[in-house]
Write a protein that holds these residues in place. Structure first.
Motif, short mmCIF file in Angstrom:
data_model
loop_
_atom_site.label_atom_id
_atom_site.label_comp_id
_atom_site.label_asym_id
_atom_site.label_seq_id
_atom_site.Cartn_x
_atom_site.Cartn_y
_atom_site.Cartn_z
N ALA A 731 78.88 30.02 -32.52
CA ALA A 731 77.88 29.15 -31.90
C ALA A 731 76.97 29.94 -30.96
CB ALA A 731 78.58 28.02 -31.14
N ASP A 732 77.53 30.92 -30.22
CA ASP A 732 76.71 31.73 -29.33
C ASP A 732 75.68 32.54 -30.10
OD1 ASP A 732 78.26 30.68 -27.39
OD2 ASP A 732 79.24 32.55 -26.79
N ASP A 733 76.07 33.10 -31.25
CA ASP A 733 75.12 33.89 -32.04
C ASP A 733 73.96 33.01 -32.54
OD1 ASP A 733 76.83 35.97 -31.61
OD2 ASP A 733 77.85 35.78 -33.54
N ILE A 734 74.27 31.80 -32.99
CA ILE A 734 73.22 30.90 -33.49
C ILE A 734 72.26 30.53 -32.35
CG2 ILE A 734 72.80 28.63 -34.50
CD1 ILE A 734 75.54 28.87 -35.86
N ALA A 735 72.82 30.21 -31.18
CA ALA A 735 71.98 29.80 -30.06
C ALA A 735 71.08 30.94 -29.59
CB ALA A 735 72.87 29.31 -28.92
N ALA A 760 76.34 22.99 -36.80
CA ALA A 760 77.34 23.94 -36.29
C ALA A 760 77.44 23.93 -34.78
CB ALA A 760 77.02 25.35 -36.79
N LEU A 761 76.36 23.47 -34.10
CA LEU A 761 76.38 23.45 -32.64
C LEU A 761 76.86 22.12 -32.08
CD1 LEU A 761 73.08 25.33 -31.77
CD2 LEU A 761 75.38 26.25 -32.07
N ALA A 762 77.16 21.18 -32.94
CA ALA A 762 77.63 19.88 -32.46
C ALA A 762 79.00 20.03 -31.81
CB ALA A 762 77.70 18.89 -33.62
N GLY A 763 79.13 19.45 -30.65
CA GLY A 763 80.40 19.52 -29.93
C GLY A 763 80.60 20.77 -29.12
N THR A 764 79.61 21.68 -29.10
CA THR A 764 79.70 22.89 -28.31
C THR A 764 78.80 22.77 -27.09
OG1 THR A 764 77.90 24.06 -29.44
CG2 THR A 764 80.10 24.19 -30.43
#
Length: 809
Positions: A731-735, A760-764
């Motif tokens: 998730a960090d890489d995508i953001a 993929a970022l849902a819930g993070t």
């Protein structure tokens, strides 16, 4: 009198040595060497003093060789010109670097060094056994003629000064008293002078007419070979009774040093009172001998506390070298009896045993058994056979020690031999439950659960040490077999805990009770039990064993916390309340403290985790220290303390780490540099490294440096892997990829990332970021108004500010 031509074999050690000093060497020659030789009653000595270091001594069967690394001015002429009964044939070789010497074949040779002096003692070859009554033997001959009766033939003590004999010999020997028999050293040294048949029966060497010479005539010179001081012939009256008519006196030889059954005696109060009287009446060396006799008596009676007190008193009286050797052996024996001996520092282990020294095998096995059962087992058959001659109390203690060690090592065959020995030898342990306990342990090792429980039940009927130990083993065995559940085990263990106080049973019961609490989920109760072990037993020698027992309880508690979500507070409670006990219980590598630090770091308590790992790193060495340093650097980086992480990595670097550890260290250094904003140093640390972690650190360095296009490209490689596979994007890489693309002005990349990775970022913690960054398309195809664009830019800038504040410690 010419002392230089007289060599008395009964003088004290080195009292008649001949100093052979080489002439002064030239300035360019090595320092001179001093050589001394001397003949004594039982050995000949060659002593070398050299300031350049100790020589290499090679001992052969009929001679030896002494070698230095450089040329030595050997006093060869003086050596060969001095008479010695056992040292002959001195020759130099290797251009003066070595000296060879001959001695009788089969001689017993002892080499020892004290500072700059090297002693080589050559004793006579062993003699075959003689018939009793031919001569009262010395202690050395007693030990040599009784194979297997003592450990001293194997571990030769250093020679000690012997007192000069009396100048006259009585006509007949007096019977040896109990005091003399209890002092084998002093009495054995006195016997050869008292009983010397050749002196009593051989006529005077001077002819009879010389005896009638007038008094002014000078007395004859003494003969070197005689052991009694020569007197004037006129002063020797003719014997009134022929020597053959003298009545023979029956004498008992002194008690051998390790004849433990004789030392124990039949009457304990009388023997102890006699020894105490001897200690009170003696002084100096005789008092040390009396205390040694008391120590042997207490060893034979299996009384370690009284024996150690006698040894401490003897050591405070400045004993001689031979007495210090006996003190060391007896102290090692008491340590072995208690099961606290250090095998690396015990004479019974450091000296190799021989088949003739059965006592040595007994004490060697007892020394090795608690920690090195495989090595102790090799001497077990000889030890069990020799134990037949030991006193009952001592035999029971040693058999119990061997049985406990065999049971801990799960060696059923050896435990079977020991149990059979306990059954056949006076039924040792049949009245206190000990025999039933070990028979139950033997059945347990043979997977005979029903028979083991039967023996444990019979032993548990006795309310003593082994009865309670049998109850603990029975509970654990029924738990393992499923015949008892945790609530039932807790009830039985709690009743046992309050019914018995003291001894190893309480610690075992507490450890088992704490493990049952852990399995039942009662972590607070388990922690209380663990703390009780530390508070009550942590400061004593028995407490260290209790903490070792509690190590299993600690493993159970930490393992439960590792598999239970939301257990960070329990881990913090364990560290805050019982941190010292955890450190005492842990092994040298700090395994459990490191596991506890991981639990604390996982729960967000990075400060406590860092402190704990700092403590472990201070005591660790070598590869373990480097491994702890890597874990500590990871915790510090997660806490945003990159500078401290770099310092830890520098101070805990090992001399030659393996490839995996070296790569891990380089990655942590690069991450620390990146966290501190030093992108170039991070790139240097990553040079030659590949893999997703190295690529992620490179991308993070570019992002922190504000290189948005390069950071976007670097993160694009990380998130290119298929979703759901082994390398699923984080998730960090995508953001960060979306943020870098937004800052670079690549709206298409932001939109593509939103479409592909939005779910993929849902819930993070990044939920909603892609929706805010992506520019929604205009359904009418009209361009966006300036107000809409400005609003979206303001939202993005707010998100970026939030990110900066969030990442800043």
């Amino acid at each position: 009198m010419h002392p230089c031509r007289t060599l008395s074999i009964s003088l004290a050690l080195l009292s008649v040595t001949t100093a052979l000093t080489a002439p002064p060497a030239a300035a360019e020659e090595p320092a001179p060497i001093t050589v001394q030789t001397g003949d004594h009653a039982d050995f000949s000595r060659l002593a070398l003093v050299n300031a350049q270091g100790a020589p290499a001594v090679d001992v052969g069967s009929c001679g030896g060789r002494i070698a230095f690394s450089q040329t030595v001015p050997w006093p060869l002429e003086a050596l060969n010109g001095t008479y010695s009964r056992r040292l002959t044939g001195f020759q130099t070789g290797e251009e003066g670097r070595s000296l060879t010497v001959d001695w009788p074949c089969g001689a017993r040779v002892t080499v020892r060094r004290e500072r700059r002096i090297t002693f080589i003692d050559v004793a006579d070859p062993p003699r075959p056994a003689r018939k009793p009554g031919t001569a009262v033997p010395t202690e050395a001959s007693l030990l040599a003629e009784a194979p297997g009766a003592s450990v001293f033939p194997v571990i030769a003590p250093p020679p000690a000064p012997e007192p000069a004999p009396a100048p006259t010999a009585p006509a007949q020997a007096a019977p040896i008293s109990l005091a003399e028999r209890l002092n084998p050293v002093a009495s054995a040294q006195a016997q050869p002078v008292v009983q010397a048949p050749p002196v009593a029966q051989t006529p005077p060497a001077t002819p009879q007419p010389v005896a009638k010479a007038p008094p002014p005539a000078p007395p004859p010179k003494p003969e070197p070979a005689r052991t009694v001081a020569a007197v004037s012939p006129s002063a020797v009256p003719p014997p009134a009774v022929p020597p053959a008519a003298a009545p023979a006196v029956q004498t008992e030889p002194p008690i051998r040093a390790f004849d433990l059954d004789a030392w124990a005696g039949d009457d304990y109060p009388a023997r102890k009172q006699h020894l105490e009287q001897r200690i009170a009446e003696s002084q100096g060396r005789a008092r040390v001998d009396a205390l040694l006799a008391m120590a042997r008596f207490t060893l034979a009676r299996a009384l370690p506390e009284e024996g150690r007190a006698a040894l401490d008193a003897a050591e405070s009286l400045t004993p001689g070298p031979d007495q210090r050797y006996e003190l060391r052996l007896l102290r090692d024996a008491f340590r072995a009896l208690d099961g606290t001996a250090d095998p690396d520092d015990s004479q019974f282990v450091r000296a190799q045993p021989t088949p003739a020294a059965a006592d040595h095998h007994v004490w060697r096995s007892a020394t090795l058994a608690p920690s090195r059962w495989t090595a102790a087992k090799s001497s077990l058959p000889i030890a069990l056979k020799r134990l037949l001659t030991y006193p009952v109390d001592l035999r029971g203690r040693l058999l119990t020690l061997l049985a406990e060690s065999a049971g801990e090592a799960a060696d059923g065959a050896a435990l079977n031999l020991i149990v059979l020995e306990m059954i056949t030898l006076d039924g040792i342990g049949s009245t206190d439950g000990r025999l039933d306990f070990f028979r139950g342990r033997l059945a347990e090792l043979h997977n005979e659960t029903a028979e083991a429980l039967t023996h444990y039940k019979r032993a548990a009927a006795l309310p003593n040490l082994y009865g309670h130990r049998a109850q603990v083993r029975s509970i654990e065995l029924r738990l393992a077999s499923g015949a008892l559940d945790d609530p039932g085990a807790i009830a039985e263990l709690e009743s046992l805990r309050y019914a018995w106080r003291g001894g190893d049973v309480e610690t075992d019961a507490l450890a088992a009770l704490g493990a049952a609490y852990t399995r039942a989920g009662r972590i607070d109760a388990a922690l209380d039990i663990f703390g009780l072990l530390g508070r009550r037993f942590g400061a004593t020698a028995r407490g260290r064993a209790a903490l070792t027992t509690g190590r299993g309880l600690l493993d159970a508690v930490i393992g439960h916390l590792e598999t239970t979500p939301g257990s960070a507070l329990d881990a913090l409670s364990l560290q805050v309340r019982y941190g010292r006990t955890v450190a005492l219980t842990d092994d040298d590598a700090g395994t459990r403290q490191r596991r506890l630090a991981r639990l604390l770091a996982r729960g967000g308590f990075t400060l406590e985790a860092a402190r704990l790992l700092h403590t472990v790193a201070e005591t660790a060495r070598g590869a373990e220290r480097a491994a702890v340093g890597l874990e500590l650097a990871r915790v510090l980086l997660d806490a945003g303390r990159g500078t401290e992480a770099l310092a830890v990595l520098d101070h805990t670097a090992g001399p030659a780490p393996d490839a995996a550890a070296a790569e891990r260290r380089a990655l942590l250094r690069a991450e620390a540099f990146a966290a501190e904003g030093e992108a170039m140093r991070a790139f240097d640390a990553l040079r030659g490294l590949t893999g997703p972690e190295a690529a992620r650190i490179r991308a993070d360095s570019l992002f922190r440096a504000g290189e948005w296009p390069a950071a976007r490209a670097a993160y694009a490689e990380l998130i290119a892997k298929p979703i759901g596979g082994p390398d699923t994007p984080l998730a960090d890489d995508i953001a960060f990829h979306a943020l870098a693309a937004f800052r670079a002005g690549d709206d298409a990349a932001v939109t593509a990332a939103s479409e592909r990775h939005g779910k993929a970022l849902a819930g993070t913690r990044w939920a909603g970021l892609l929706d805010a960054l992506a520019i929604p398309p205009d359904p009418a195809g009209k361009p966006l108004s300036s107000a809409t664009v400005n609003g979206q830019l303001a939202a993005a800038d707010a998100l970026a500010g939030m990110l900066r504040r969030w990442k800043t410690p």
